[in-house]
Structure formats: C-alpha cells, structure tokens
Design an enzyme around this catalytic site. Sequence first.
Site, mmCIF file in Angstrom:
data_model
loop_
_atom_site.group_PDB
_atom_site.id
_atom_site.type_symbol
_atom_site.label_atom_id
_atom_site.label_comp_id
_atom_site.label_asym_id
_atom_site.label_seq_id
_atom_site.Cartn_x
_atom_site.Cartn_y
_atom_site.Cartn_z
ATOM 1 N N ASN A 9 2.581 3.104 0.583
ATOM 2 C CA ASN A 9 3.187 2.913 -0.749
ATOM 3 C C ASN A 9 3.369 4.297 -1.363
ATOM 4 O OD1 ASN A 9 3.988 2.176 -3.271
ATOM 5 N ND2 ASN A 9 2.057 1.198 -3.865
ATOM 6 N N TRP A 10 4.601 4.789 -1.297
ATOM 7 C CA TRP A 10 4.847 6.151 -1.785
ATOM 8 C C TRP A 10 4.810 6.238 -3.311
ATOM 9 C CZ3 TRP A 10 9.464 8.504 1.507
ATOM 10 C CH2 TRP A 10 9.050 8.603 2.838
ATOM 11 N N LYS A 11 4.981 5.096 -3.983
ATOM 12 C CA LYS A 11 5.048 5.087 -5.462
ATOM 13 C C LYS A 11 6.139 6.055 -5.922
ATOM 14 C CE LYS A 11 0.234 3.769 -5.505
ATOM 15 N NZ LYS A 11 -1.033 3.682 -6.227
ATOM 16 N N HIS A 97 2.546 -5.154 -7.964
ATOM 17 C CA HIS A 97 1.543 -4.085 -7.857
ATOM 18 C C HIS A 97 0.857 -3.946 -9.224
ATOM 19 C CE1 HIS A 97 -0.285 -0.168 -7.442
ATOM 20 N NE2 HIS A 97 -0.222 -0.357 -6.134
ATOM 21 N N GLU A 99 0.155 -1.504 -10.927
ATOM 22 C CA GLU A 99 0.822 -0.552 -11.837
ATOM 23 C C GLU A 99 2.009 -1.216 -12.519
ATOM 24 O OE1 GLU A 99 1.264 2.456 -8.838
ATOM 25 O OE2 GLU A 99 -0.917 2.695 -8.815
ATOM 26 N N GLU A 169 -5.875 -5.638 -3.917
ATOM 27 C CA GLU A 169 -6.050 -4.265 -4.374
ATOM 28 C C GLU A 169 -6.906 -4.233 -5.630
ATOM 29 O OE1 GLU A 169 -2.765 -1.656 -2.636
ATOM 30 O OE2 GLU A 169 -2.108 -2.305 -4.603
ATOM 31 N N GLY A 175 -6.284 4.783 -6.350
ATOM 32 C CA GLY A 175 -6.067 6.161 -6.775
ATOM 33 C C GLY A 175 -7.303 6.811 -7.377
ATOM 34 N N SER A 215 -7.601 3.339 -2.139
ATOM 35 C CA SER A 215 -8.238 4.517 -1.556
ATOM 36 C C SER A 215 -8.566 4.383 -0.066
ATOM 37 C CB SER A 215 -9.480 4.914 -2.364
ATOM 38 O OG SER A 215 -9.121 5.201 -3.702
ATOM 39 N N GLY A 236 -1.726 4.151 -0.767
ATOM 40 C CA GLY A 236 -0.992 5.044 -1.656
ATOM 41 C C GLY A 236 -1.162 6.494 -1.239
ATOM 42 N N GLY A 237 -2.109 7.190 -1.881
ATOM 43 C CA GLY A 237 -2.306 8.630 -1.696
ATOM 44 C C GLY A 237 -2.281 9.099 -0.252
HETATM 45 P P1 PGA Z 1 -4.301 4.413 -3.211
HETATM 46 O O1 PGA Z 1 -3.190 3.367 -3.714
HETATM 47 O O2 PGA Z 1 -4.384 4.287 -1.743
HETATM 48 O O3 PGA Z 1 -3.785 5.761 -3.667
HETATM 49 O O4 PGA Z 1 -5.584 4.045 -3.888
HETATM 50 C C1 PGA Z 1 -3.113 2.095 -3.139
HETATM 51 C C2 PGA Z 1 -2.012 1.309 -3.820
HETATM 52 O O5 PGA Z 1 -1.889 1.392 -5.047
HETATM 53 O O6 PGA Z 1 -1.246 0.595 -3.162
#
Ligand code: PGA
Length: 253
Positions: A9-11, A97, A99, A169, A175, A215, A236-237
């Site tokens: 997930n590049w966001k 998601h 967010e 999640e 994050g 994470s 994500g990260g």
């Molecule tokens: P993260 O994000 O791996 O940076 O914690 C995961 C996500 O939001 O899909």
Amino acid sequence: MRKQIAAANWKMNLTYQQGEKLLDEILQAKTPLQSHQQVIFTVPFPYLILANSEVANESHYAVAAQNCYHKKSGAYTGEVSAEMLQSIGIKYCVVGHSERREYFGETNQQLAEKINLLLQYGIQPIFCCGEALAIREAATQNAWVETQLKESLFHLSAEELEKVIIAYEPIWAIGTGKTATAAQAQEMHEHIRSFLAKQYGANVANNISILYGGSVKGSNAAEIFAGADVDGGLVGGASLVAEDFVAIIAALK
Ligand code: PGA
C-alpha cells in the site's frame, strides 16, 4: 485453497519515477512464487496504468487502486469510479482503509456501496477493518470488527463474499512501528473467520483470504504470516523499500 497475498500500500508516497524504479526492482528480484501466492501493488491513481503494464506478463503480480467512489458516475469532481478502474484493467481495489475512514469520514454504509459497485464491475475489493487503540484497551475489538463486517459485507451473497479479500488492520499498529504480536493477529483473524463462518458457513469462510496490516516488516513477516488464519499482509511503510518488500513476499506461506 485460499490465496496468500503480499499487498503493498503505497498510500500518497513516491513520484512516478520513484514508483517505476521500485516496481522494477521488486520484479527483478524474481522471488519464486507458487500458484496460491499473489503480490498486489496498491498504487496512487496516476500510476495505475503504468503499474498494470509493468505486471502484465507476471502471473503472480497484480495492481490495486487505493479507493473508488461510492456512486456509479456523475457530477463528483475529483472522484474515480469502479467502472473507470475496470476500463483500465484494474482487478483489485482497497476499500475502507482506516485513513479513509478517519480523514474522509467514510462510513460502513458507504463502503457497502463501494463494494457493490466494485463487484458489479468485476473488481475484487480488499476490505479493511480494525479497531483504534481505545477500543483495544476497552477489550471491545471483537464487537467493533463484527459491526464493520456486518454493515459493509453481510448483504452479499456467498458467491459475492468469496471475491472479497479482508485486511485486518489494527489502527494502533498502522505506521506506528507497533505491530500486533503474531498471537494477537492470529486471534483476531480466527475470530473474523469464525464470524464469517456463522453467517456463510465454514466452506465459504475458509476460502477468504484475511491479510494482516500494521507495521509488517521483512523482519517480522514470517512470524506473523505463520498464523493459521493469517493469509499474508497489507503493507505500508515497508512496501516502499524494494529489499523490505521482497523479503515480505518471500515470507508468504
Ligand atoms: P504500515 O501501513 O505497514 O505502514 O503500518 C499498513 C497500512 O496502512 O496498510
């Protein structure tokens, strides 16, 4: 056999050039994959066509959109529809998601509408659920996630539900560098699967991939994915660094 999936997930990260380089590096690694293993790159809208052409000849790799609008078409400036995604050959789309729920006020009901549209256009939703820290501390996370599943998914037929990928999640682990322990992840995944089984039966529930997100890193992926009900991750990260994401792909069961 349900799919084991590493979804990046590049966001809202990376320029077009950086994204292209990252995709190339990950594909060049040629990580050996089996038929039940799948990698999905969830990239920003302007990069969907590029990413889709990069994976066109790769049988285990696909591309997802990060979102779509909950209406079919019309005067919704700035929004992207499920039909538009279908028209450029996109096969997956992340829905709900945390967010999106937090910063854009998306509700379980709107997410149900998005899922309906995606399925109508032959796109598999990657439906995100999960609780905030206060809910975990109050030990009410199971009921919270059940409501998310019920309100966004339980109107679907069994055949439709089998096209949905679920991503658990926990918001407190996204994050933050704070990962749920492998036991916490497995516990919730097992709960989600048994909740789906109550409504749709064990056969349907066993066909659904449930990804863990929050994470995930190259260093902890194998331990988390080892859970019997953990079918890979939404990352994500660590998906922004080729070496890290390749290690996560290699950790798939
Ligand atoms: P993260 O994000 O791996 O940076 O914690 C995961 C996500 O939001 O899909």
